[in-house]
Design an enzyme around this catalytic site. Sequence first.
Site, short mmCIF file in Angstrom:
data_model
loop_
_atom_site.label_atom_id
_atom_site.label_comp_id
_atom_site.label_asym_id
_atom_site.label_seq_id
_atom_site.Cartn_x
_atom_site.Cartn_y
_atom_site.Cartn_z
N GLY A 296 -11.32 4.57 2.83
CA GLY A 296 -12.67 3.97 2.92
C GLY A 296 -13.33 4.11 4.29
O GLY A 296 -14.51 3.81 4.44
N ASP B 23 0.85 -1.20 0.00
CA ASP B 23 0.00 0.00 0.00
C ASP B 23 0.89 1.25 0.00
O ASP B 23 1.81 1.36 0.82
CB ASP B 23 -0.87 -0.05 1.27
CG ASP B 23 -1.93 1.02 1.30
OD1 ASP B 23 -2.38 1.45 0.22
OD2 ASP B 23 -2.32 1.43 2.41
N HIS B 24 0.64 2.17 -0.89
CA HIS B 24 1.42 3.42 -0.98
C HIS B 24 2.92 3.17 -1.00
O HIS B 24 3.67 3.75 -0.20
CB HIS B 24 1.07 4.38 0.17
CG HIS B 24 -0.29 4.96 0.03
ND1 HIS B 24 -0.59 5.96 -0.86
CD2 HIS B 24 -1.45 4.63 0.62
CE1 HIS B 24 -1.87 6.23 -0.79
NE2 HIS B 24 -2.42 5.44 0.09
N HIS C 268 -9.32 5.21 -2.02
CA HIS C 268 -8.62 5.14 -0.73
C HIS C 268 -9.45 5.85 0.33
O HIS C 268 -10.40 6.54 0.01
CB HIS C 268 -7.24 5.82 -0.85
CG HIS C 268 -6.22 4.96 -1.55
ND1 HIS C 268 -5.12 4.47 -0.90
CD2 HIS C 268 -6.16 4.50 -2.81
CE1 HIS C 268 -4.41 3.75 -1.76
NE2 HIS C 268 -5.02 3.75 -2.92
#
Length: 287
Positions: free
Chosen positions: A209, A84-85, A207
């Site tokens: 959420g 992630d990222h 993104h």
Amino acid sequence: MLVSAEEMLKKAKAGKYAVGQFNINNLEWTKSILLTAQELNSPVILGVSEGAGKYMTGFKTVAAMVDAMVDSLGITVPVALHLDHGSYEGAKACIEAGFSSIMFDGSHYPIEENVAKTKELVAICKEKGLSLEAEVGSIGGEEDGVIGAGECADPDECKAVADLGVTMLAAGIGNIHGKYPENWAGLSFETLDAIQQKTGDMPLVLHGGTGIPEDMIKKAISLGVAKINVNTECQLSFADATRKYIEAGKDLEGKGFDPRKLLAPGAEAIKATVKEKMELFGSVGKA
Ligand code: 13P
């Protein structure tokens, strides 16, 4: 076996639902998310930030743990293990470590550099059969030390990055990581609609959420969002359940201090959060 996120996201985009990405921080979280996905027969993406990767002693440890857990729990629904990222270096390290999906967040680079680095990673991921997520227009707030101002993505830049051959595209549409402020303006559906029109079949990623109202989640899915990331909400439910256990003095009763007992309410709370989100995103029964 871990799989690339490509097929599950293509199906989600075509079927107008979204696959949840739930971030993991330790063994308990991973187990809760995998068991819930299996119980609900839903595909799932396990997200790992660079900080969480470090906390778990490195990407190799994470890949080995998740891979073995999928096997020993008898998980048969599709599971992707996703960075992630990721930084450029982090992306390369996760490819090496055995992740099945990568996010390269080049949104803080000038667009030319974001394009050049994304292009290189597209070629590597294609060769290895991994899925790749790119980001255009930063997501607001802070995600494990990565801070974004939250500007809306430019649909033409989205098209340029989508055309590089990425699997999925995260585009900033006013979304923010973590809790939303009182005066949050909401998602820009106008921007999302313009991006979807330019990028066609490309699965779009939402993104932040946590805390997006249900009607906005449903509208975003109807406009091409096929993957939704959730992190803070699992953290909050885990913390809340653990605090209640301790406040009730359960850690002092019998063997309540045993970490397997102490962490159990938090693990159950994560299951409930993941179930609620999978139902909202429409991925139940879609494995
Ligand atoms: P939240 O922490 O707001 O749920 O966002 C998670 C996320 O987008 C991870 O990339």
